[in-house]
Design a protein around this motif. Structure first.
Motif, mmCIF file in Angstrom:
data_model
loop_
_atom_site.group_PDB
_atom_site.id
_atom_site.type_symbol
_atom_site.label_atom_id
_atom_site.label_comp_id
_atom_site.label_asym_id
_atom_site.label_seq_id
_atom_site.Cartn_x
_atom_site.Cartn_y
_atom_site.Cartn_z
ATOM 1 N N ALA A 79 35.399 29.946 64.965
ATOM 2 C CA ALA A 79 34.654 30.966 64.225
ATOM 3 C C ALA A 79 34.839 32.370 64.806
ATOM 4 O O ALA A 79 34.422 33.346 64.197
ATOM 5 C CB ALA A 79 33.177 30.603 64.199
ATOM 6 N N MET A 80 35.479 32.493 65.971
ATOM 7 C CA MET A 80 35.698 33.823 66.567
ATOM 8 C C MET A 80 36.734 34.649 65.811
ATOM 9 O O MET A 80 36.813 35.862 65.993
ATOM 10 C CB MET A 80 36.130 33.691 68.032
ATOM 11 N N VAL A 81 37.526 33.990 64.955
ATOM 12 C CA VAL A 81 38.567 34.698 64.210
ATOM 13 C C VAL A 81 38.569 34.267 62.752
ATOM 14 O O VAL A 81 38.058 33.206 62.401
ATOM 15 C CB VAL A 81 39.975 34.436 64.813
ATOM 16 N N GLU A 98 51.933 33.876 57.880
ATOM 17 C CA GLU A 98 51.534 35.268 57.791
ATOM 18 C C GLU A 98 52.214 36.073 58.907
ATOM 19 O O GLU A 98 52.639 35.507 59.907
ATOM 20 C CB GLU A 98 50.010 35.413 57.945
ATOM 21 N N PRO A 99 52.276 37.392 58.761
ATOM 22 C CA PRO A 99 52.862 38.230 59.814
ATOM 23 C C PRO A 99 52.079 38.121 61.123
ATOM 24 O O PRO A 99 50.888 37.820 61.125
ATOM 25 C CB PRO A 99 52.755 39.650 59.251
ATOM 26 N N GLY A 100 52.749 38.379 62.195
ATOM 27 C CA GLY A 100 52.100 38.352 63.510
ATOM 28 C C GLY A 100 51.663 36.957 63.890
ATOM 29 O O GLY A 100 52.350 35.982 63.634
ATOM 30 N N LEU A 101 50.497 36.882 64.506
ATOM 31 C CA LEU A 101 49.977 35.592 64.953
ATOM 32 C C LEU A 101 49.232 34.844 63.851
ATOM 33 O O LEU A 101 48.798 33.723 64.048
ATOM 34 C CB LEU A 101 49.047 35.783 66.161
ATOM 35 N N GLY A 102 49.050 35.492 62.699
ATOM 36 C CA GLY A 102 48.329 34.834 61.615
ATOM 37 C C GLY A 102 46.826 34.898 61.783
ATOM 38 O O GLY A 102 46.102 34.060 61.254
ATOM 39 N N ILE A 103 46.364 35.881 62.527
ATOM 40 C CA ILE A 103 44.923 36.100 62.669
ATOM 41 C C ILE A 103 44.590 37.369 61.899
ATOM 42 O O ILE A 103 45.101 38.443 62.204
ATOM 43 C CB ILE A 103 44.517 36.207 64.154
ATOM 44 N N ASP A 104 43.752 37.220 60.874
ATOM 45 C CA ASP A 104 43.424 38.352 60.010
ATOM 46 C C ASP A 104 42.422 39.301 60.646
ATOM 47 O O ASP A 104 42.513 40.516 60.455
ATOM 48 C CB ASP A 104 42.876 37.854 58.671
ATOM 49 N N ASP A 105 41.453 38.755 61.378
ATOM 50 C CA ASP A 105 40.408 39.605 61.930
ATOM 51 C C ASP A 105 39.634 38.861 63.002
ATOM 52 O O ASP A 105 39.603 37.628 63.019
ATOM 53 C CB ASP A 105 39.446 40.024 60.815
ATOM 54 N N LEU A 106 39.005 39.629 63.888
ATOM 55 C CA LEU A 106 38.052 39.068 64.843
ATOM 56 C C LEU A 106 36.683 39.025 64.174
ATOM 57 O O LEU A 106 36.420 39.783 63.238
ATOM 58 C CB LEU A 106 37.968 39.954 66.087
ATOM 59 N N VAL A 107 35.813 38.170 64.678
ATOM 60 C CA VAL A 107 34.441 38.097 64.182
ATOM 61 C C VAL A 107 33.537 38.508 65.352
ATOM 62 O O VAL A 107 33.101 37.660 66.142
ATOM 63 C CB VAL A 107 34.097 36.686 63.655
ATOM 64 N N PRO A 108 33.269 39.818 65.476
ATOM 65 C CA PRO A 108 32.531 40.323 66.636
ATOM 66 C C PRO A 108 31.174 39.661 66.852
ATOM 67 O O PRO A 108 30.786 39.429 68.002
ATOM 68 C CB PRO A 108 32.350 41.817 66.333
#
Length: 140
Positions: A79-81, A98-108
């Motif tokens: 759930a952190m990403v 997906e481009p890069g590592l495939g992580i769209d966003d962090l979940v602060p």
């Protein structure tokens, strides 16, 4: 009697987010492992971002067999990403397209709930690194 290359390398293990393993990736150990058919089993203990870096590294090699994972039983770890491709699916780690590592966003919100008590900052300023350089060579 001298040991064979296969005996010396069997099994080739490392932890990608350790500097020593990153340095070894550019050296003879992985090349010799691939050349002699020695399997690579990678250690892993870290964040989903580091996990995805490990998955990409593993996918780029010919001799990868397993990636150790210490957070499978941590309910909030994934759930952190935010990702489009699941981090783990039925025990396997799909390689994202997906481009890069495939992580769209962090979940602060999730990350902040689980910061280490001794290090509670979230992307705090680090002025101590503005001038200090550790192992930062001009020639490499």
């Amino acid at each position: 009697m001298k040991p064979s290359v296969r005996q010396l390398l069997d099994p080739n293990q490392g932890m990608l987010n350790r500097r020593s393993f990153i340095k070894s990736l550019s050296g003879a150990v992985p090349a010799a492992g691939m050349e002699h058919g020695v399997a690579m089993a990678m250690h892993f203990a870290g964040s989903p971002i580091s996990f995805r870096a490990n998955v990409h590294c593993a996918a780029a090699t010919e001799n990868f067999i397993a990636l150790e994972h210490h957070s499978m039983d941590v309910p909030w770890w994934e759930a952190m990403v935010r990702t489009r491709t699941p981090l783990v699916d039925k025990g396997f780690a799909p390689v994202p397209e997906e481009p890069g590592l495939g992580i769209d966003d962090l979940v602060p919100e999730v990350i902040k709930q689980h910061l280490h008590p001794d290090h509670p900052g979230y992307f705090e300023p680090t002025p101590e690194w503005d001038k200090d350089r550790v192992d930062d060579r001009l020639w490499s």
